[in-house]
Every structure is written in C-alpha cells, then in structure tokens.
Design a protein around this motif. Structure first.
Motif, mmCIF file in Angstrom:
data_model
loop_
_atom_site.group_PDB
_atom_site.id
_atom_site.type_symbol
_atom_site.label_atom_id
_atom_site.label_comp_id
_atom_site.label_asym_id
_atom_site.label_seq_id
_atom_site.Cartn_x
_atom_site.Cartn_y
_atom_site.Cartn_z
ATOM 1 N N PHE A 32 6.423 -2.617 -4.764
ATOM 2 C CA PHE A 32 6.893 -2.407 -3.388
ATOM 3 C C PHE A 32 6.893 -3.654 -2.496
ATOM 4 N N ALA A 33 6.804 -4.828 -3.060
ATOM 5 C CA ALA A 33 6.752 -6.035 -2.232
ATOM 6 C C ALA A 33 8.011 -6.213 -1.386
ATOM 7 N N LYS A 34 9.162 -6.035 -1.971
ATOM 8 C CA LYS A 34 10.411 -6.291 -1.246
ATOM 9 C C LYS A 34 10.560 -5.413 -0.007
ATOM 10 N N PRO A 35 10.447 -4.096 -0.122
ATOM 11 C CA PRO A 35 10.586 -3.297 1.100
ATOM 12 C C PRO A 35 9.439 -3.531 2.087
ATOM 13 N N TRP A 36 8.216 -3.732 1.591
ATOM 14 C CA TRP A 36 7.076 -3.947 2.484
ATOM 15 C C TRP A 36 7.243 -5.262 3.255
ATOM 16 N N VAL A 37 7.637 -6.323 2.561
ATOM 17 C CA VAL A 37 7.838 -7.626 3.188
ATOM 18 C C VAL A 37 8.934 -7.539 4.250
ATOM 19 N N ASN A 96 -7.076 8.771 5.626
ATOM 20 C CA ASN A 96 -6.075 7.722 5.494
ATOM 21 C C ASN A 96 -4.748 8.186 6.081
ATOM 22 N N ALA A 97 -4.151 9.196 5.464
ATOM 23 C CA ALA A 97 -2.831 9.649 5.907
ATOM 24 C C ALA A 97 -2.862 10.158 7.347
ATOM 25 N N ALA A 98 -3.889 10.930 7.677
ATOM 26 C CA ALA A 98 -3.966 11.495 9.029
ATOM 27 C C ALA A 98 -4.104 10.426 10.101
ATOM 28 N N VAL A 99 -4.668 9.285 9.743
ATOM 29 C CA VAL A 99 -4.854 8.192 10.702
ATOM 30 C C VAL A 99 -3.640 7.271 10.709
ATOM 31 N N MET A 100 -3.116 6.959 9.528
ATOM 32 C CA MET A 100 -2.029 5.989 9.442
ATOM 33 C C MET A 100 -0.676 6.542 9.875
ATOM 34 N N PHE A 101 -0.485 7.853 9.781
ATOM 35 C CA PHE A 101 0.809 8.410 10.180
ATOM 36 C C PHE A 101 1.088 8.199 11.665
ATOM 37 N N PRO A 102 0.192 8.632 12.561
ATOM 38 C CA PRO A 102 0.482 8.377 13.971
ATOM 39 C C PRO A 102 0.470 6.889 14.314
ATOM 40 N N TYR A 113 7.308 2.470 5.479
ATOM 41 C CA TYR A 113 6.076 1.688 5.650
ATOM 42 C C TYR A 113 4.850 2.575 5.436
ATOM 43 N N PHE A 114 4.870 3.732 6.068
ATOM 44 C CA PHE A 114 3.782 4.701 5.904
ATOM 45 C C PHE A 114 3.659 5.115 4.443
ATOM 46 N N LEU A 115 4.762 5.421 3.792
ATOM 47 C CA LEU A 115 4.738 5.887 2.408
ATOM 48 C C LEU A 115 4.225 4.810 1.452
ATOM 49 N N ILE A 116 4.626 3.564 1.671
ATOM 50 C CA ILE A 116 4.152 2.476 0.807
ATOM 51 C C ILE A 116 2.644 2.296 0.967
ATOM 52 N N ASN A 117 2.206 2.154 2.207
ATOM 53 C CA ASN A 117 0.781 1.888 2.446
ATOM 54 C C ASN A 117 -0.113 3.066 2.079
ATOM 55 N N THR A 118 0.254 4.249 2.482
ATOM 56 C CA THR A 118 -0.609 5.388 2.163
ATOM 57 C C THR A 118 -0.456 5.825 0.703
ATOM 58 N N GLY A 119 0.691 5.542 0.116
ATOM 59 C CA GLY A 119 0.867 5.836 -1.305
ATOM 60 C C GLY A 119 -0.116 5.054 -2.159
ATOM 61 N N TYR A 120 -0.326 3.798 -1.777
ATOM 62 C CA TYR A 120 -1.313 2.965 -2.479
ATOM 63 C C TYR A 120 -2.700 3.588 -2.398
#
Length: 136
Positions: A32-37, A96-102, A113-120
């Motif tokens: 996921f580097a390309k979309p995250w970057v 994680n998800a409950a905090v990072m989503f908002p 962005y949310f899906l990449i980070n919380t997916g990890y």
C-alpha cells in the motif's frame, strides 16, 4: 505483579517483530505504499527525517502493544487461536478503528487512508492475538 510470571516474553518479542515486519511490508510498494504516499503528500522513495528513530520507536511501541495484548488475552481467558484472534479483533474495533475513523474525517482524509492504516492494525492484532493465545 505475580501475573508477569505467566507471560511468555519470547512470544511477546516474536509477536512485536511480526508486527514491525508486517508494517514494513504493508507500507511498501508491494502492498500500500503508493496510495498511502499519495494521500499523505510524499514522494515514493522519500525518506523522511528521523526514519530510523521512527523505526526504533515503532518496534518499542509494538513491544508494548504485544505486552498489553498478552495481558488482555490472559485476563479474558482466551484459549486457542480463534479466542486470541477474537480478542485482537475486539481490541482493533474498540481502540483503533473507533478512534481513527473520526480522526480521519476531521483531518479530511479519504476513506482509503482509514482503510490502509486500520487494515494494518486489524491484521496485526488478529495475528498477534492468535499467536499469543496459543504460544503461552
């Protein structure tokens, strides 16, 4: 503090290295580097200042995360890989998800962005929960 004797510190260290290495793979061009970057506004191949300090900090944080998760698994009485994976899933959903989503919404970040980070963190916590509940 007597419960510390019940923890498998080798398993905790191994799990921390798993999380750390998964992060290196997750945020690499292989995944996921390309979309995250693109979302965070960096260039591919750019090494930010303090990248090595960040890597050390990540490993320390991963050690602490695995240490805490080992306690939660023990306190919950989770058994078998599915019990540990379930605890990992609950920790991801609640902390994680409950905090990072908002936070992603407030920052104006796209859902990707949310899906990449919380997916990890979802994959990490489920794997680590499974491993720690089996490898006592």
């Amino acid at each position: 503090m007597h419960h510390l004797h019940d923890l498998n510190f080798v398993a905790i260290v191994v799990c921390a290295v798993i999380v750390w290495m998964l992060g290196a793979l997750w945020y690499s061009p292989v995944l996921f580097a390309k979309p995250w970057v693109a979302i965070v506004g960096r260039q591919m191949g750019e090494k930010p200042k303090g990248v090595y300090v960040g890597m050390i900090g990540s490993l320390i944080g991963d050690l602490f995360l695995c240490f805490v998760l080992a306690h939660i698994i023990r306190w919950a009485g989770a058994e078998g890989w599915m019990g540990g994976a379930h605890i990992g899933l609950l920790m991801w959903a609640g902390f994680n998800a409950a905090v990072m989503f908002p936070q992603s919404i407030y920052e104006g970040r796209p859902l990707k962005y949310f899906l990449i980070n919380t997916g990890y963190w979802l994959v990490s916590l489920v794997i680590v929960g499974a491993v720690l509940s089996v490898w006592r």
